[in-house]
Design a protein around this motif. Structure first.
Motif, PDB file in Angstrom:
ATOM      1  N   SER A  20      -1.902   9.862  -0.491  1.00 51.06           N
ATOM      2  CA  SER A  20      -1.586   9.348   0.836  1.00 51.06           C
ATOM      3  C   SER A  20      -1.976   7.876   0.947  1.00 51.06           C
ATOM      4  O   SER A  20      -2.785   7.356   0.171  1.00 51.06           O
ATOM      5  CB  SER A  20      -2.329  10.145   1.909  1.00 51.06           C
ATOM      6  OG  SER A  20      -3.723   9.833   1.887  1.00 51.06           O
ATOM      7  N   ARG A  21      -1.392   7.205   1.952  1.00 50.40           N
ATOM      8  CA  ARG A  21      -1.707   5.797   2.166  1.00 50.40           C
ATOM      9  C   ARG A  21      -3.168   5.613   2.566  1.00 50.40           C
ATOM     10  O   ARG A  21      -3.796   4.626   2.179  1.00 50.40           O
ATOM     11  CB  ARG A  21      -0.790   5.223   3.254  1.00 50.40           C
ATOM     12  CG  ARG A  21      -0.998   3.733   3.496  1.00 50.40           C
ATOM     13  CD  ARG A  21       0.020   3.178   4.450  1.00 50.40           C
ATOM     14  NE  ARG A  21      -0.218   1.762   4.683  1.00 50.40           N
ATOM     15  CZ  ARG A  21       0.581   0.986   5.405  1.00 50.40           C
ATOM     16  NH1 ARG A  21       1.681   1.491   5.936  1.00 50.40           N
ATOM     17  NH2 ARG A  21       0.296  -0.287   5.594  1.00 50.40           N
ATOM     18  N   ASN A  22      -3.725   6.564   3.334  1.00 53.21           N
ATOM     19  CA  ASN A  22      -5.129   6.456   3.733  1.00 53.21           C
ATOM     20  C   ASN A  22      -6.053   6.504   2.519  1.00 53.21           C
ATOM     21  O   ASN A  22      -7.051   5.769   2.451  1.00 53.21           O
ATOM     22  CB  ASN A  22      -5.484   7.577   4.702  1.00 53.21           C
ATOM     23  CG  ASN A  22      -4.868   7.368   6.074  1.00 53.21           C
ATOM     24  OD1 ASN A  22      -4.541   6.235   6.443  1.00 53.21           O
ATOM     25  ND2 ASN A  22      -4.699   8.452   6.822  1.00 53.21           N
ATOM     26  N   ILE A  23      -5.699   7.355   1.546  1.00 57.02           N
ATOM     27  CA  ILE A  23      -6.531   7.454   0.345  1.00 57.02           C
ATOM     28  C   ILE A  23      -6.437   6.180  -0.476  1.00 57.02           C
ATOM     29  O   ILE A  23      -7.453   5.666  -0.963  1.00 57.02           O
ATOM     30  CB  ILE A  23      -6.109   8.674  -0.500  1.00 57.02           C
ATOM     31  CG1 ILE A  23      -6.450   9.974   0.241  1.00 57.02           C
ATOM     32  CG2 ILE A  23      -6.792   8.643  -1.869  1.00 57.02           C
ATOM     33  CD1 ILE A  23      -6.003  11.234  -0.477  1.00 57.02           C
ATOM     34  N   GLN A  74       0.817  -1.216   0.000  1.00 55.39           N
ATOM     35  CA  GLN A  74       0.000   0.000   0.000  1.00 55.39           C
ATOM     36  C   GLN A  74       0.850   1.265   0.000  1.00 55.39           C
ATOM     37  O   GLN A  74       0.544   2.233  -0.701  1.00 55.39           O
ATOM     38  CB  GLN A  74      -0.923   0.000   1.223  1.00 55.39           C
ATOM     39  CG  GLN A  74      -1.988  -1.085   1.192  1.00 55.39           C
ATOM     40  CD  GLN A  74      -2.859  -1.046   2.435  1.00 55.39           C
ATOM     41  OE1 GLN A  74      -3.150   0.025   2.961  1.00 55.39           O
ATOM     42  NE2 GLN A  74      -3.256  -2.215   2.920  1.00 55.39           N
ATOM     43  N   ARG A 130      -5.292  -4.952   7.531  1.00 57.25           N
ATOM     44  CA  ARG A 130      -4.419  -3.770   7.663  1.00 57.25           C
ATOM     45  C   ARG A 130      -2.985  -4.203   7.406  1.00 57.25           C
ATOM     46  O   ARG A 130      -2.461  -5.053   8.099  1.00 57.25           O
ATOM     47  CB  ARG A 130      -4.533  -3.132   9.039  1.00 57.25           C
ATOM     48  CG  ARG A 130      -5.850  -2.430   9.248  1.00 57.25           C
ATOM     49  CD  ARG A 130      -5.810  -1.508  10.431  1.00 57.25           C
ATOM     50  NE  ARG A 130      -6.988  -0.674  10.466  1.00 57.25           N
ATOM     51  CZ  ARG A 130      -7.109   0.478   9.865  1.00 57.25           C
ATOM     52  NH1 ARG A 130      -6.093   0.937   9.141  1.00 57.25           N
ATOM     53  NH2 ARG A 130      -8.210   1.187   9.932  1.00 57.25           N
ATOM     54  N   ALA A 175       0.771   4.079  -2.911  1.00 59.14           N
ATOM     55  CA  ALA A 175       0.409   5.471  -2.620  1.00 59.14           C
ATOM     56  C   ALA A 175       1.462   6.433  -3.163  1.00 59.14           C
ATOM     57  O   ALA A 175       1.137   7.453  -3.772  1.00 59.14           O
ATOM     58  CB  ALA A 175       0.242   5.652  -1.115  1.00 59.14           C
ATOM     59  N   ARG A 178      -5.741   3.196   0.555  1.00 60.16           N
ATOM     60  CA  ARG A 178      -6.449   2.133   1.264  1.00 60.16           C
ATOM     61  C   ARG A 178      -7.960   2.243   1.043  1.00 60.16           C
ATOM     62  O   ARG A 178      -8.634   1.251   0.781  1.00 60.16           O
ATOM     63  CB  ARG A 178      -6.112   2.187   2.758  1.00 60.16           C
ATOM     64  CG  ARG A 178      -6.889   1.172   3.581  1.00 60.16           C
ATOM     65  CD  ARG A 178      -6.457   1.184   5.039  1.00 60.16           C
ATOM     66  NE  ARG A 178      -7.401   0.422   5.847  1.00 60.16           N
ATOM     67  CZ  ARG A 178      -7.427  -0.898   5.930  1.00 60.16           C
ATOM     68  NH1 ARG A 178      -6.558  -1.618   5.234  1.00 60.16           N
ATOM     69  NH2 ARG A 178      -8.308  -1.514   6.676  1.00 60.16           N
ATOM     70  N   ALA A 179      -8.462   3.463   1.115  1.00 55.90           N
ATOM     71  CA  ALA A 179      -9.902   3.677   0.906  1.00 55.90           C
ATOM     72  C   ALA A 179     -10.314   3.273  -0.511  1.00 55.90           C
ATOM     73  O   ALA A 179     -11.363   2.655  -0.712  1.00 55.90           O
ATOM     74  CB  ALA A 179     -10.245   5.143   1.169  1.00 55.90           C
TER      75      ALA A 179
END
Length: 353
Positions: A333-336, A323, A352, A327, A338-339
């Motif tokens: 970003s990694r959060n984006i 991930q 995770r 990214a 992942r989403a």
């Protein structure tokens, strides 16, 4: 595959037959052109590429085209060396240096004196070994374990990795100064799926090679089998292709290899859980604009969502399902990322990584 013994050691080192060199794809030819430019120099070389892409073959090609071609080529898998074993294997030891050291032993660097040492999976070396390796590159000398005397060596270093060393440097797992010492010249060996022009020539090479060892006439490849080989994404790269050919040779009938003679478990794998199959376009010679025109003609609803899904899935696969790397590749970003992976069914919400 031939085997040679390490001097004063029972360990074995691989050597690869020169006949395994197959670089027919245009991308591979460009790579070989660059290899021919850097080979005559004494520069350290860093080779990057996925597992099974032929990084060692490229290293041997560099050695064969250099002024060291008649001297030793020593290949060492750093990933197979534990922290306690790495120092004595790489640099050697003196008699009595530790329990069990009943005689002196030269290390891989001394064994490669005058020639080339190939350090595969260089990113797996511990920080303490990285420090000693940096000194070797700077001073051209080694110190055996249990000795205070330095020994001058003349060795060209070629290193290889299947990870992004820049990320390892950023994470503090790899020394930045060593990274730049190794990367005087660098090259990227593309995965087999990105150099499809090599697939059939490699297949023919393995067919001939294994037919010789099985003492049988080389079979032909049916048109369907050839198309299957070209269309397959080869996650295991050249090693997977070699194994697939070997298996097909064992079970094919009437001197012809059919598409069903291969064991390609991932052939029907799709990146997207979508009703639209974009895979037919991936290996075509269409430009991106032509590809989009094809999608427009299909009247795909929510095209932006489909494009996002396709790009996300392709980047995720290219980065080996990492991930963080995905990214950074896409500049988000990694959060984006992942989403998006969860949204497009490429990652379970409960996982995770």
């Amino acid at each position: 595959m031939d085997i040679v013994k390490h001097p004063e050691s029972r360990q074995l080192v691989r050597t690869v037959k020169a006949s395994a060199y197959v670089f027919e794809d245009q991308n591979s030819k460009c790579l070989m052109s660059y290899v021919e430019q850097i080979a005559p120099s004494e520069a350290s070389v860093l080779i990057v590429g996925e597992t099974g892409t032929g990084k060692e073959l490229v290293a041997r090609k560099i050695h064969a085209l250099s002024n060291r071609k008649n001297k030793p080529f020593v290949a060492v898998n750093c990933g197979a060396l534990s922290d306690t074993l790495a120092e004595t294997e790489l640099f050697g030891h003196e008699k009595g240096a530790f329990t069990g050291a009943i005689s002196h032993q030269i290390g891989w660097f001394e064994a490669a004196h005058g020639g080339t040492i190939f350090l595969d999976e260089i990113g797996d070396l511990s920080p303490s070994i990285q420090v000693k390796l940096l000194r070797i590159l700077q001073e051209n000398e080694v110190v055996r374990v249990g000795s205070r005397q330095t020994k001058k060596i003349d060795v060209r270093v070629i290193a290889a990795t299947n990870i992004r060393l820049e990320e390892a440097v950023y994470a503090g797992n790899f020394r930045e100064d060593l990274y730049f010492r190794l990367k005087v010249a660098s090259l990227h060996v593309l995965p087999l799926r990105l150099r499809t022009g090599d697939i059939l020539p490699l297949a023919q090479h393995f067919i001939y090679d294994y037919s010789q060892s099985l003492n049988k006439k080389p079979p032909n490849l049916s048109e369907e089998a050839q198309q299957l080989l070209v269309d397959y994404h080869w996650p295991g790269n050249i090693r997977e292709l070699e194994n697939a050919i070997h298996h097909a040779l064992l079970i094919c009938k009437n001197g012809v290899i059919q598409s069903y003679d291969f064991q390609l478990s991932g052939f029907k794998h799709k990146l997207l859980t979508s009703e639209y199959d974009f895979s037919i376009y991936r290996n075509s010679n269409q430009t991106l604009k032509q590809l989009l025109f094809s999608w427009f003609e299909q009247g795909i609803e929510d095209l932006n969502e489909q494009l996002e899904a396709e790009i996300t899935g392709a980047a995720y696969e290219y980065c080996h399902h990492n991930q963080l790397h995905t990214a950074k590749l896409l500049g988000i970003s990694r959060n984006i990322i992942r989403a998006r992976l969860i949204k497009h069914g490429l990652l379970s919400p409960n996982i995770r990584i």
